[in-house]
Design a protein around this motif. Structure first.
Motif, mmCIF file in Angstrom:
data_model
loop_
_atom_site.group_PDB
_atom_site.id
_atom_site.type_symbol
_atom_site.label_atom_id
_atom_site.label_comp_id
_atom_site.label_asym_id
_atom_site.label_seq_id
_atom_site.Cartn_x
_atom_site.Cartn_y
_atom_site.Cartn_z
ATOM 1 N N PRO A 164 -0.013 -0.321 8.396
ATOM 2 C CA PRO A 164 -0.598 0.970 8.779
ATOM 3 C C PRO A 164 -0.902 1.835 7.552
ATOM 4 O O PRO A 164 -0.159 1.823 6.568
ATOM 5 N N ALA A 165 -2.009 2.564 7.622
ATOM 6 C CA ALA A 165 -2.404 3.422 6.500
ATOM 7 C C ALA A 165 -1.447 4.592 6.325
ATOM 8 O O ALA A 165 -1.224 5.080 5.211
ATOM 9 N N THR A 166 -0.849 5.035 7.442
ATOM 10 C CA THR A 166 0.102 6.145 7.420
ATOM 11 C C THR A 166 1.414 5.685 8.018
ATOM 12 O O THR A 166 1.440 5.022 9.057
ATOM 13 N N VAL A 168 2.129 -0.609 17.122
ATOM 14 C CA VAL A 168 1.086 -1.325 16.390
ATOM 15 C C VAL A 168 0.885 -2.689 17.044
ATOM 16 O O VAL A 168 1.826 -3.484 17.109
ATOM 17 N N PRO A 169 -0.295 -3.001 17.527
ATOM 18 C CA PRO A 169 -0.526 -4.318 18.118
ATOM 19 C C PRO A 169 -0.642 -5.383 17.032
ATOM 20 O O PRO A 169 -1.134 -5.109 15.934
ATOM 21 N N TYR A 170 -0.187 -6.586 17.323
ATOM 22 C CA TYR A 170 -0.377 -7.647 16.337
ATOM 23 C C TYR A 170 -1.816 -8.149 16.404
ATOM 24 O O TYR A 170 -2.462 -8.145 17.453
ATOM 25 N N ILE A 226 0.806 -1.221 0.000
ATOM 26 C CA ILE A 226 0.000 0.000 0.000
ATOM 27 C C ILE A 226 0.841 1.273 0.000
ATOM 28 O O ILE A 226 0.301 2.354 -0.228
ATOM 29 N N HIS A 227 2.141 1.156 0.245
ATOM 30 C CA HIS A 227 3.016 2.330 0.239
ATOM 31 C C HIS A 227 4.088 2.129 -0.832
ATOM 32 O O HIS A 227 4.956 1.257 -0.707
ATOM 33 N N GLY A 260 -7.700 -5.966 3.455
ATOM 34 C CA GLY A 260 -6.507 -5.158 3.572
ATOM 35 C C GLY A 260 -5.236 -5.979 3.513
ATOM 36 O O GLY A 260 -5.242 -7.179 3.231
ATOM 37 N N SER A 261 -4.128 -5.320 3.819
ATOM 38 C CA SER A 261 -2.808 -5.929 3.705
ATOM 39 C C SER A 261 -2.165 -6.068 5.075
ATOM 40 O O SER A 261 -2.257 -5.173 5.907
#
Length: 289
Positions: A127-129, A135-137, A46-47, A102-103
């Motif tokens: 993450p989107a950004t 970030v929790p798994y 996504i990035h 999502g990914s």
């Protein structure tokens, strides 16, 4: 006539079009000293231009962190701290679908440190950004098998995870991890095969499945092997013919290989500080078999 036709069809079935790749292109050098033992690499879905990397247990700082790296500059774009996860010996990383949508980033705590392997794969939402964050798994998969260690984790387009054991001579055991293992209890591995390739070292060191799911790359110390997988059966394909593809820059501690997000090439990077990122791009195809 029927016998002749059968022979032709059999030959056609065995033949496969394999991509050819150009020589190594130096795209950047890692720019942050924290990236000192990159043992796994995977391209974000996504990035654009972002590679996710992890350090293994020999890093100067062993932490539960995933590093988002700008492949074109080598700069560290973000550090993701995976809350609730422990880095016993993270050895490889992959990107694939999340269970809902999502990914996701898949992290393999699959290496052997002090004679112990955790045999655990963590799954984390991309993450989107991209920014430094915790970030929790989402969940984790723990498995049991006969092998001592692995440095190879890959995920197919359906979200199935695979590991390959690291053994002297390179005939690692490839296993498809049971998807019901994400429910929480440790599971036994049952679907396995041995790699067809033979090496002179303790291999393999890394791997990746192409974004379209039609091929996989297995990285040994001295070579990178391409396996065609037209039917999605990666365990069966591992027993078949492999083609050696370009690996010009024989990295001293090269443990990472990652397809580009478009599947039109692959990256490699070695362990060590300020290491170069190399890209091998597809330039054509050749029929083998």
């Amino acid at each position: 006539m029927l016998q002749s036709t059968t022979v032709v069809l059999a030959i056609a079935h065995l033949a496969a079009a394999v991509p050819t790749f150009n020589s190594a292109n130096l795209v950047s050098n890692l720019q942050n000293a924290a990236l000192d033992e990159i043992s796994g690499l995977a391209a974000s879905r996504i990035h654009d231009g972002i590679l996710y990397g992890i350090n293994d247990h020999t890093s100067s700082t062993v932490e539960n962190k995933v590093y988002a790296i700008n492949a074109n500059t080598g700069a560290l774009a973000a550090t993701l701290t995976i809350t609730g996860a422990t880095n016993w010996d993270w050895e490889d990383i992959a990107v694939g679908p999340c269970p809902d949508s999502g990914s996701c980033i898949y992290i393999g705590d699959i290496g052997n440190s002090n004679g112990i392997s955790q045999n655990t794969v963590y799954r984390v939402k991309e993450p989107a950004t991209l920014e430094d964050s915790s970030v929790p798994y989402l969940d984790k998969l723990q498995y049991r098998w006969s092998e001592k260690e692995s440095e190879c984790l890959m995920v197919d387009p359906a979200g199935n995870a695979y590991v390959v054991s690291r053994v002297q001579g390179g005939h690692g055991l490839m296993a498809k991890l049971p998807s019901f293992g994400w429910a929480g209890k440790a599971v036994d591995v049952t679907v396995t095969s041995r790699l067809s390739t033979t090496t002179a070292h303790h291999d393999p060191l890394g791997c990746d499945i192409s974004p379209d799911g039609k091929a996989m790359l297995i990285k040994a110390k001295d070579d990178i092997y391409y396996y065609s997988v037209p039917d999605g059966d990666y365990v069966e394909a591992a027993k078949g013919q492999a083609t050696t593809v370009k690996y010009d820059m024989k990295e001293h501690l090269g443990e990472s290989v990652a397809w580009t997000a478009k599947g039109d090439g692959y990256y490699t990077v070695s362990e060590g500080t300020y290491q170069p990122i190399y890209l091998y791009s597809v330039v054509g195809t050749v029929v083998v078999g």
